[in-house]
Each structure stands twice: as C-alpha cells, then as structure tokens.
Design a protein around this motif. Structure first.
Motif, PDB file in Angstrom:
ATOM      1  N   PRO A   1      -5.830  -4.026   3.871  1.00  0.00           N
ATOM      2  CA  PRO A   1      -4.280  -4.491   4.644  1.00  0.00           C
ATOM      3  C   PRO A   1      -4.567  -4.956   6.275  1.00  0.00           C
ATOM      4  O   PRO A   1      -4.863  -3.854   6.924  1.00  0.00           O
ATOM      5  CB  PRO A   1      -2.713  -4.900   3.919  1.00  0.00           C
ATOM      6  CG  PRO A   1      -3.358  -3.063   4.422  1.00  0.00           C
ATOM      7  CD  PRO A   1      -4.843  -2.580   3.589  1.00  0.00           C
ATOM      8  N   LYS A   2      -4.133  -5.832   6.861  1.00  0.00           N
ATOM      9  CA  LYS A   2      -4.064  -5.522   8.728  1.00  0.00           C
ATOM     10  C   LYS A   2      -2.629  -5.490   8.815  1.00  0.00           C
ATOM     11  O   LYS A   2      -2.416  -5.356   7.861  1.00  0.00           O
ATOM     12  CB  LYS A   2      -3.469  -7.724   9.021  1.00  0.00           C
ATOM     13  CG  LYS A   2      -2.928  -7.827   7.690  1.00  0.00           C
ATOM     14  CD  LYS A   2      -3.704 -10.056   7.926  1.00  0.00           C
ATOM     15  CE  LYS A   2      -1.819 -10.615   7.954  1.00  0.00           C
ATOM     16  NZ  LYS A   2      -2.767 -12.754   8.554  1.00  0.00           N
ATOM     17  N   SER A   3      -2.841  -4.880  10.389  1.00  0.00           N
ATOM     18  CA  SER A   3      -1.796  -3.576  10.616  1.00  0.00           C
ATOM     19  C   SER A   3      -0.418  -4.297  10.408  1.00  0.00           C
ATOM     20  O   SER A   3       0.222  -3.516  10.172  1.00  0.00           O
ATOM     21  CB  SER A   3      -2.574  -2.871  11.698  1.00  0.00           C
ATOM     22  OG  SER A   3      -2.099  -4.276  12.651  1.00  0.00           O
ATOM     23  N   MET A   4      -0.288  -5.576  10.878  1.00  0.00           N
ATOM     24  CA  MET A   4       0.675  -6.623  10.983  1.00  0.00           C
ATOM     25  C   MET A   4       1.686  -6.857   9.786  1.00  0.00           C
ATOM     26  O   MET A   4       2.373  -7.200  10.028  1.00  0.00           O
ATOM     27  CB  MET A   4       0.868  -7.290  12.471  1.00  0.00           C
ATOM     28  CG  MET A   4       0.716  -7.056  13.506  1.00  0.00           C
ATOM     29  SD  MET A   4       1.787  -5.589  14.193  1.00  0.00           S
ATOM     30  CE  MET A   4       3.392  -6.583  13.861  1.00  0.00           C
ATOM     31  N   ALA A   5       0.883  -6.314   8.453  1.00  0.00           N
ATOM     32  CA  ALA A   5       1.531  -7.089   7.955  1.00  0.00           C
ATOM     33  C   ALA A   5       2.297  -6.461   6.505  1.00  0.00           C
ATOM     34  O   ALA A   5       2.673  -4.791   7.119  1.00  0.00           O
ATOM     35  CB  ALA A   5       0.639  -6.966   6.588  1.00  0.00           C
ATOM     36  N   SER A   6       3.093  -6.552   5.706  1.00  0.00           N
ATOM     37  CA  SER A   6       3.899  -5.364   5.425  1.00  0.00           C
ATOM     38  C   SER A   6       3.872  -4.967   3.444  1.00  0.00           C
ATOM     39  O   SER A   6       3.085  -6.166   3.127  1.00  0.00           O
ATOM     40  CB  SER A   6       5.833  -5.621   5.051  1.00  0.00           C
ATOM     41  OG  SER A   6       5.810  -5.574   6.854  1.00  0.00           O
ATOM     42  N   LEU A   7       3.582  -3.881   3.038  1.00  0.00           N
ATOM     43  CA  LEU A   7       3.360  -3.636   1.423  1.00  0.00           C
ATOM     44  C   LEU A   7       5.132  -3.542   1.011  1.00  0.00           C
ATOM     45  O   LEU A   7       5.526  -2.600   1.596  1.00  0.00           O
ATOM     46  CB  LEU A   7       2.723  -2.553   1.635  1.00  0.00           C
ATOM     47  CG  LEU A   7       0.833  -2.506   1.926  1.00  0.00           C
ATOM     48  CD1 LEU A   7       0.758  -1.280   2.195  1.00  0.00           C
ATOM     49  CD2 LEU A   7       0.371  -3.889   1.294  1.00  0.00           C
TER      50      LEU A   7
ATOM     51  N   ALA B   1      -2.703   0.988  -0.885  1.00  0.00           N
ATOM     52  CA  ALA B   1      -2.209   0.417  -0.175  1.00  0.00           C
ATOM     53  C   ALA B   1      -2.298  -0.746  -1.747  1.00  0.00           C
ATOM     54  O   ALA B   1      -0.691  -1.736  -1.915  1.00  0.00           O
ATOM     55  CB  ALA B   1      -2.907  -0.472   0.857  1.00  0.00           C
ATOM     56  N   LEU B   2      -2.918  -0.308  -2.048  1.00  0.00           N
ATOM     57  CA  LEU B   2      -2.994  -1.995  -4.056  1.00  0.00           C
ATOM     58  C   LEU B   2      -1.920  -1.358  -5.012  1.00  0.00           C
ATOM     59  O   LEU B   2      -1.433  -1.572  -5.897  1.00  0.00           O
ATOM     60  CB  LEU B   2      -4.216  -2.062  -4.513  1.00  0.00           C
ATOM     61  CG  LEU B   2      -4.523  -2.622  -5.757  1.00  0.00           C
ATOM     62  CD1 LEU B   2      -3.882  -4.118  -5.361  1.00  0.00           C
ATOM     63  CD2 LEU B   2      -5.659  -3.120  -6.717  1.00  0.00           C
ATOM     64  N   TYR B   3      -1.495   0.201  -4.823  1.00  0.00           N
ATOM     65  CA  TYR B   3      -0.624   1.274  -5.745  1.00  0.00           C
ATOM     66  C   TYR B   3       0.671   0.479  -5.276  1.00  0.00           C
ATOM     67  O   TYR B   3       1.833   0.061  -5.661  1.00  0.00           O
ATOM     68  CB  TYR B   3      -0.879   2.686  -5.624  1.00  0.00           C
ATOM     69  CG  TYR B   3       0.138   2.717  -6.035  1.00  0.00           C
ATOM     70  CD1 TYR B   3       0.181   3.892  -7.483  1.00  0.00           C
ATOM     71  CD2 TYR B   3       1.165   3.979  -5.563  1.00  0.00           C
ATOM     72  CE1 TYR B   3       1.471   4.612  -7.972  1.00  0.00           C
ATOM     73  CE2 TYR B   3       1.535   5.070  -6.146  1.00  0.00           C
ATOM     74  CZ  TYR B   3       2.143   4.977  -7.033  1.00  0.00           C
ATOM     75  OH  TYR B   3       3.548   5.677  -7.569  1.00  0.00           O
TER      76      TYR B   3
ATOM     77  N   SER C   1      -9.713  -5.904  10.266  1.00  0.00           N
ATOM     78  CA  SER C   1      -9.074  -4.528   9.517  1.00  0.00           C
ATOM     79  C   SER C   1     -10.186  -4.328   8.261  1.00  0.00           C
ATOM     80  O   SER C   1     -10.174  -2.268   8.166  1.00  0.00           O
ATOM     81  CB  SER C   1      -7.732  -4.754   8.526  1.00  0.00           C
ATOM     82  OG  SER C   1      -7.021  -5.409   9.636  1.00  0.00           O
ATOM     83  N   SER C   2     -10.665  -4.633   7.250  1.00  0.00           N
ATOM     84  CA  SER C   2     -11.495  -4.064   6.131  1.00  0.00           C
ATOM     85  C   SER C   2     -13.325  -3.364   7.135  1.00  0.00           C
ATOM     86  O   SER C   2     -13.126  -4.063   8.249  1.00  0.00           O
ATOM     87  CB  SER C   2     -12.190  -5.282   5.782  1.00  0.00           C
ATOM     88  OG  SER C   2     -11.074  -5.807   4.958  1.00  0.00           O
ATOM     89  N   VAL C   3     -13.577  -2.757   6.882  1.00  0.00           N
ATOM     90  CA  VAL C   3     -14.903  -1.829   7.060  1.00  0.00           C
ATOM     91  C   VAL C   3     -15.575  -1.542   6.107  1.00  0.00           C
ATOM     92  O   VAL C   3     -15.083  -1.298   4.980  1.00  0.00           O
ATOM     93  CB  VAL C   3     -14.120  -0.660   8.003  1.00  0.00           C
ATOM     94  CG1 VAL C   3     -13.569   0.683   7.002  1.00  0.00           C
ATOM     95  CG2 VAL C   3     -15.522  -0.007   8.818  1.00  0.00           C
TER      96      VAL C   3
ATOM     97  N   LEU D   1      -4.262 -10.004   3.638  1.00  0.00           N
ATOM     98  CA  LEU D   1      -5.814  -9.766   4.230  1.00  0.00           C
ATOM     99  C   LEU D   1      -5.733 -10.846   5.518  1.00  0.00           C
ATOM    100  O   LEU D   1      -4.813 -11.246   5.998  1.00  0.00           O
ATOM    101  CB  LEU D   1      -6.499 -10.136   3.179  1.00  0.00           C
ATOM    102  CG  LEU D   1      -6.528  -9.922   1.295  1.00  0.00           C
ATOM    103  CD1 LEU D   1      -7.173 -10.507   1.096  1.00  0.00           C
ATOM    104  CD2 LEU D   1      -6.125  -8.449   1.904  1.00  0.00           C
ATOM    105  N   ASP D   2      -7.141  -9.887   6.435  1.00  0.00           N
ATOM    106  CA  ASP D   2      -7.996 -11.289   7.503  1.00  0.00           C
ATOM    107  C   ASP D   2      -7.351 -12.371   7.086  1.00  0.00           C
ATOM    108  O   ASP D   2      -8.347 -12.331   6.305  1.00  0.00           O
ATOM    109  CB  ASP D   2      -8.531 -10.105   7.975  1.00  0.00           C
ATOM    110  CG  ASP D   2      -8.331  -8.888   8.153  1.00  0.00           C
ATOM    111  OD1 ASP D   2      -7.629  -8.220   8.854  1.00  0.00           O
ATOM    112  OD2 ASP D   2      -9.448  -7.509   8.552  1.00  0.00           O
TER     113      ASP D   2
END
Length: 484
Positions: free
Chosen positions: A293-299, A258-260, A176-178, A164-165
């Motif tokens: 989620p923030k763009s540079m993170a990984s899922l 993303a949560l899935y 990242s959230s809107v 998260l941010d």
C-alpha cells in the motif's frame, strides 16, 4: 479442483491466473470455482499455487537465470555499507543491492521511480536483466489476485484500489511495491550465523536461520524460485514445504499483514522461512514481488464493515500505512484462531454452484462508535479521498507539521507550510497537521472545508458537546480566533 462447500482441500490449492481474471457481467462458474479454491487454500495453508501463462513463466525463468549470473559475479563479501540496517523508516525506499547475513541472503530491490535502469556510472555494474519487464507483469498478477480475494469476501469491485499506487506512476512518484531478486547463498562469511535444526515429518533434517520466521507487511507476495526451500505455517501451526512440486509456469502467492488489517483479520498473513541447510554456493535464487500500500493511505476494516462483516474493535480505527509499516506486530497472536476465517462469494443464480462457506453474520453486539472516533474515521477518509487526490494531481508531497509547531504557522503565509496549504485549499485557521491528530473541533473545520454541509448532515458537533469531547486544543495550546 474447486473446493466444495464444507470440505477442506487435501493439499495446497492450485489455480490458473486466467481463471481468476474478472470480466464484466455475471461471474462464470469457472471464476467462482477458482476463487473458492483460492480462498480455501489461503484459509488452510496461507498460500496458493498460481499457474501463469507460458509466456509469463518463460520471462520469470529468464529472470532467475539472470539473477544467478548477477550474484555469482559479485565480490566475495559485501562491503559494510551494503549490509541492510533494517531501519523501519526505509520500508518504501530500499533499492539496489544489499546483504542480510543473518538470513544468509543477498538481495537486489527494483523499485520504479528510485532504482536506476542503467549501469551505475561509478562501478559500471549491470543490475539483473529483465526487471523493468517483470515488474509490471507481476504487479498486474498481484492485483488480479487481490481482486479475486475481494470477490470472495463479497466486497465491492477494486475495493483496495484507493490504497495502491497510481497506474502508471505520476511524475516524481516512487513505487511502494517492490520486486526483490534474492539469493540464499552459502558464502563463507555467512557461515558464522546462528541456525536452527528441525526434523520434518519424513525424518529429513533441515536447517533454518534463527531470524528466519518472517511475515511480510505488504498486501500480496508472489514468489518464483529455481529450487524448493520455502516453508509456510498452515492453519494448524505445522510447517509445510510449499514450492517442492512447482511447474515451470507456477509461482507461490501468499498474503501479508497489510491485507490482514485491511480485511479486519479475515485473511491470515503467511509466516514463512527458508531452508538454508542444503545450499551450496549460490544454491537458491528467487523473484519476490511485494504488492504494497502507498505510504499516505490508511488501513482499516471499513470496507469489510460496509459489506456486512463483523469487525472487531482493533480494526475499526484507521492507521496510516507509514505508521503501520514502522510498528512491530505480535505475529504469534495472528495464528491462535478458534475456527477458520470464512470466505464468501455470491451463489450462482441457478443454484448449480453452492457457496464455499456461509457468509459471516454481522456482529450485532458491536456498539456504535463514539462521536470522537467517528470523527477521526471521517477525517481519515476525507484525507484519502479528497486531500490526497488534490495533492497527487498537483504533484505535491504532503509533509505535515506537529501541532505545537504549527500554532505560529497558521498566522502567516510565509510559514514553511503556507504554500502547501494554499495549493491544496487547506482551511484557514486549522493547523496543518495530520487530521488524525487534529483536535475535535478543528477536525470539524477540516471536514467542512472539503465536504461542505458535512457537520449538519452528521450532527456530530452536538454529540461531541453532549459528551464533553468538543475541546478544540489541549490546555497548553493557543487556539486561533476562528475556532475559539
């Protein structure tokens, strides 16, 4: 109101936000009952009704009134440059006003760090009022819901905070959230769009856009509207109107793709659509906060695996959020489940409250990951936990090179990536490319630089050599002397 073990909810679950907020120490029965209702409702209906405090509900109602005024004073039809182009690369850069004629929808996106809070100097157009106040309120609510979901899955506290941010955002960071202020209208220019007619169980004929079957790609979406019209597909594939009987302080919450992925498929994303057949003028306005989620993170499913859940192969390899958001996902496959996805929370010590469902047993048939894949997972983890943290503290935006272009860069400090490599302590001789794309032996050098002793503790290098996967670079690349 709470769900009992082994039973289904008769209708969409309804929980109070105040009952979902975690506190130190042992969880109360009220908290566990609320979490079980939340998880069971998400399992059956892919949504839940959230009751907000009265002061929060008043702020949202004021925001909806401001949205009506904002869209009413807009021109009769948006200019061509205001029509949303749906470029997947812009998923975290939408801001301000745009129109989506195929959805009969107009939107104003508020994104901190990018959206101006003052009127535009050219048009002197005022944005909808109250957005800077509503954004942090809804962000906090979405995070509380996410924490409750992690508890139901028996994950560690704040398991997803790393994707998260920052709170608050650091200098020059963009959220990242809107927060989207939406209006489904019946402008004359929208009338030519294609729609589908559907008959509900009560015989009422409703109209939907043919483009309207959507799944949000974020983690959590929270929606507050002034009129009903949001339909979500339940576990059995039936569409149900979820906002027909909302109170003045209530909103709809549903999960996204993303949560899935982050829960390895245990939380099914909601497929939703809007009834546009009964709109007249500016008939339906809504506020939709999307926790992203923030763009540079990984899922990946690593948190679920650590909690003892069985993980399918498709969730074992991490994927960069920016890549995930730009891909298309076959939504229909997400709903063809053979059974409910089970949620779990710890039982009360005195046995007064039974678990809602049994904990899913670890899949003992899962084979250990091959050394190369394990190496890739570790490189992704170190990028998120070490490198990204250093870059955030120094205000550096990581822009990786391609492997081919960086062959010459690593030989010179004057290269385009030279200064960034020095600032974050990137290991000499290792190309400045995303660790996911590094050759195996270069990955080892990367891991050793940020976690000294990692190779000896994992004994991965010998495994790579035994399996013939220790090649450093493709045959058409020249390896630096250091790793030859």
């Amino acid at each position: 109101m709470g769900a009992v073990a082994g039973q289904c909810l008769p209708s969409l679950g309804r929980v109070k936000l105040t009952d979902l907020i975690a506190s130190e120490g042992l969880p109360s029965d009220t908290y566990k009952i609320s979490v079980s209702t939340l998880s069971q409702s998400l399992t059956q209906f892919s949504a839940v009704i959230l009751q907000l405090p009265a002061s929060d509900g008043a702020l949202l109602r004021s925001g909806l009134e401001s949205a009506h005024l904002y869209f009413h004073q807009k021109a009769s039809y948006p200019n061509a440059h205001m029509v949303h182009n749906h470029d997947s690369r812009d998923w975290c850069r939408t801001s301000g006003y745009y129109a989506e004629p195929q959805l009969c929808q107009e939107t104003y996106d508020f994104r901190p760090g990018l959206t101006p809070t003052e009127p535009n100097n050219n048009t002197m157009e005022y944005p909808p009022a109250g957005l800077p106040d509503m954004f942090p309120l809804l962000a906090r609510v979405a995070r509380d819901v996410l924490d409750a979901i992690t508890f139901s899955l028996n994950l560690r506290s704040s398991a997803f905070n790393g994707i998260l941010d920052n709170v608050p955002l650091r200098n020059r960071e963009i959220s990242s959230s809107v927060l989207s202020v939406c209006c489904h209208s019946s402008r004359q220019a929208f009338q030519g769009q294609q729609h589908g007619l559907t008959t509900q169980d009560d015989g009422q004929l409703v109209m939907f856009s043919d483009h309207e079957h959507q799944v949000d790609k974020g983690l959590i979406t929270l929606v507050k509207s002034d009129k009903p019209g949001l339909h979500i597909r339940d576990f059995h594939g039936n569409w149900m109107l979820v906002d027909a009987d909302l109170g003045p302080h209530e909103a709809i919450v549903y999960p996204g793709l993303a949560l899935y992925y982050a829960t390895a498929g245990y939380v099914t994303p909601a497929t939703h659509r809007i009834d546009t057949g009964s709109l007249h003028g500016y008939g339906r306005c809504s506020l939709a906060f999307k926790l992203m989620p923030k763009s540079m993170a990984s899922l990946s499913g690593s948190e679920m695996s650590a909690a003892g859940h069985g993980i399918e192969a498709q969730f074992q390899l991490p994927i960069l959020v920016d890549d995930f958001m730009q891909r298309t996902h076959p939504v229909d496959q997400l709903h063809n489940r053979q059974s409910f996805q089970n949620y779990n929370f710890p039982a009360a010590q005195d046995g007064s409250l039974k678990s809602l469902v049994k904990r899913r047993k670890p899949n003992t048939r899962c084979k250990p990951l091959p050394p190369s894949k394990r190496l890739r997972l570790e490189a992704q983890r170190v990028l998120k936990e070490r490198v990204q943290e250093i870059a955030d503290k120094k205000g550096i935006k990581l822009r990786f090179c391609s492997l081919k272009d960086c062959e010459s860069h690593i030989q010179s400090l004057d290269s385009p990536c030279g200064s960034i490599r020095m600032e974050i302590g990137w290991p000499p001789g290792v190309p400045f490319v995303h660790p996911h794309d590094l050759p195996n032996k270069a990955k080892l050098g990367f891991l050793e630089a940020y976690e000294p002793g990692w190779t000896a503790s994992q004994d991965v290098e010998s495994s790579l050599i035994e399996t013939g996967q220790a090649s450093q670079y493709p045959s058409n690349c020249n390896a630096p002397t250091q790793y030859s």
